[in-house]
Scaffold this active site. Structure first.
Site, PDB file in Angstrom:
ATOM      1  N   SER A 142       0.836  -1.200   0.000  1.00 24.04           N
ATOM      2  CA  SER A 142       0.000   0.000   0.000  1.00 24.04           C
ATOM      3  C   SER A 142       0.867   1.244   0.000  1.00 24.04           C
ATOM      4  O   SER A 142       1.918   1.292   0.643  1.00 24.04           O
ATOM      5  CB  SER A 142      -0.908   0.020   1.231  1.00 24.04           C
ATOM      6  OG  SER A 142      -1.521   1.277   1.402  1.00 24.04           O
ATOM      7  N   TYR A 157      -2.784  -0.081  10.005  1.00 24.81           N
ATOM      8  CA  TYR A 157      -2.814  -0.622   8.648  1.00 24.81           C
ATOM      9  C   TYR A 157      -1.482  -0.393   7.945  1.00 24.81           C
ATOM     10  O   TYR A 157      -0.894  -1.317   7.365  1.00 24.81           O
ATOM     11  CB  TYR A 157      -3.951   0.034   7.866  1.00 24.81           C
ATOM     12  CG  TYR A 157      -4.066  -0.416   6.434  1.00 24.81           C
ATOM     13  CD1 TYR A 157      -4.776  -1.567   6.102  1.00 24.81           C
ATOM     14  CD2 TYR A 157      -3.479   0.313   5.401  1.00 24.81           C
ATOM     15  CE1 TYR A 157      -4.888  -1.980   4.784  1.00 24.81           C
ATOM     16  CE2 TYR A 157      -3.589  -0.085   4.084  1.00 24.81           C
ATOM     17  CZ  TYR A 157      -4.295  -1.231   3.780  1.00 24.81           C
ATOM     18  OH  TYR A 157      -4.392  -1.640   2.464  1.00 24.81           O
TER      19      TYR A 157
END
Length: 252
Positions: A142, A157
């Protein structure tokens, strides 16, 4: 024929990666979590284009199921392709949860850790005996791990995805003795169902994200799936240990 295992392929980036790999001639073993219908739809899409695919259930957050999953993969390889090994592993399945540090619960933190970091780590470990020498692994990371444009609420995250980036380099080094390449793709904001289909629920955020992206739009699953398939293919035979950002120039 090469065979790929793609986790989290019932929709979004995983589905796109499975389709792109199939279009390159690979058979596909794809996994789904709660969305069994989506898994069947991905199989149907691949078969419609003349490919071969099998969908298997996988709970990436429960490593206790991985031995049984490995056995299912071995069974499908033999029954469908007459093989004992596969060639490409795409660790794509994921989960998302946003909360500031002061409101993050241990339960949510642990769930993210199980799905985003522990899951790919130990699933890869279990599948290694079935992965052919000279094969390829691609992780989905990501752009939240980038040192610029940090977003509040994504500490847990992003930390897990940062772990995936480090894991990519470490696996690339360890598995190089078998000629196995390991890379990661780092998407920017992409229109998927992640975060309980957040972009459908909050379409007002799309304009701002597009404005922060050099190419002027939100990413689509096919933007990422094509990069994953390329990294898994022999076209990228001299690429390993890399985290490749595919974000359209997000926060550039």
């Amino acid at each position: 024929m090469k065979v790929a295992v793609v986790t989290g392929a019932s929709s979004g980036i995983g589905r796109s990666a499975a389709l792109h790999l199939a279009r390159r001639g690979a058979g596909v073993i794809l996994t789904y979590g709660r969305n069994a219908e989506g898994g069947r739809e991905t199989v149907a899409l691949i078969e419609k284009e003349g490919g071969t695919a099998v969908a298997l259930p996988l709970d990436l957050g429960d490593s206790g199921t991985f031995d049984a999953f490995r056995d299912s993969v071995a069974e499908v390889l033999g029954a469908t392709w007459g093989r004992t090994t596969f060639d490409q592993l795409v660790n794509n399945a994921g989960s998302s949860h946003a909360a500031p540090v002061e409101r993050m619960t241990e339960e949510d933190f642990d769930r993210l850790a199980r799905v985003l970091l522990k899951g790919p780590y130990f699933l890869t470990q279990r599948l290694l005996p079935l992965l052919a020498d000279g094969g390829a692994i691609v992780h989905t990371s990501s752009s939240s791990t980038a040192p610029y444009g940090v977003e509040p609420g994504y500490s847990a995250y992003a930390a897990m995805k940062g772990g995936v980036d480090v894991l990519t380099r470490c696996m690339a080094k360890e598995f190089s003795v078998r000629g196995i390449r390991v890379n990661a793709v780092s998407p920017g904001p992409t229109r998927t169902r992640l975060g309980d289909d957040a972009f459908s629920r909050f379409p007002e955020v799309i304009e701002g994200l597009a404005a922060r992206t050099a190419l002027g739009r939100l990413g689509e699953p096919d933007d990422i799936g094509a990069v994953i398939a390329t990294l898994a293919s022999e076209e990228s035979a001299w690429v390993t240990g890399q985290v490749v950002e595919a974000s359209g120039g997000y926060n550039l």
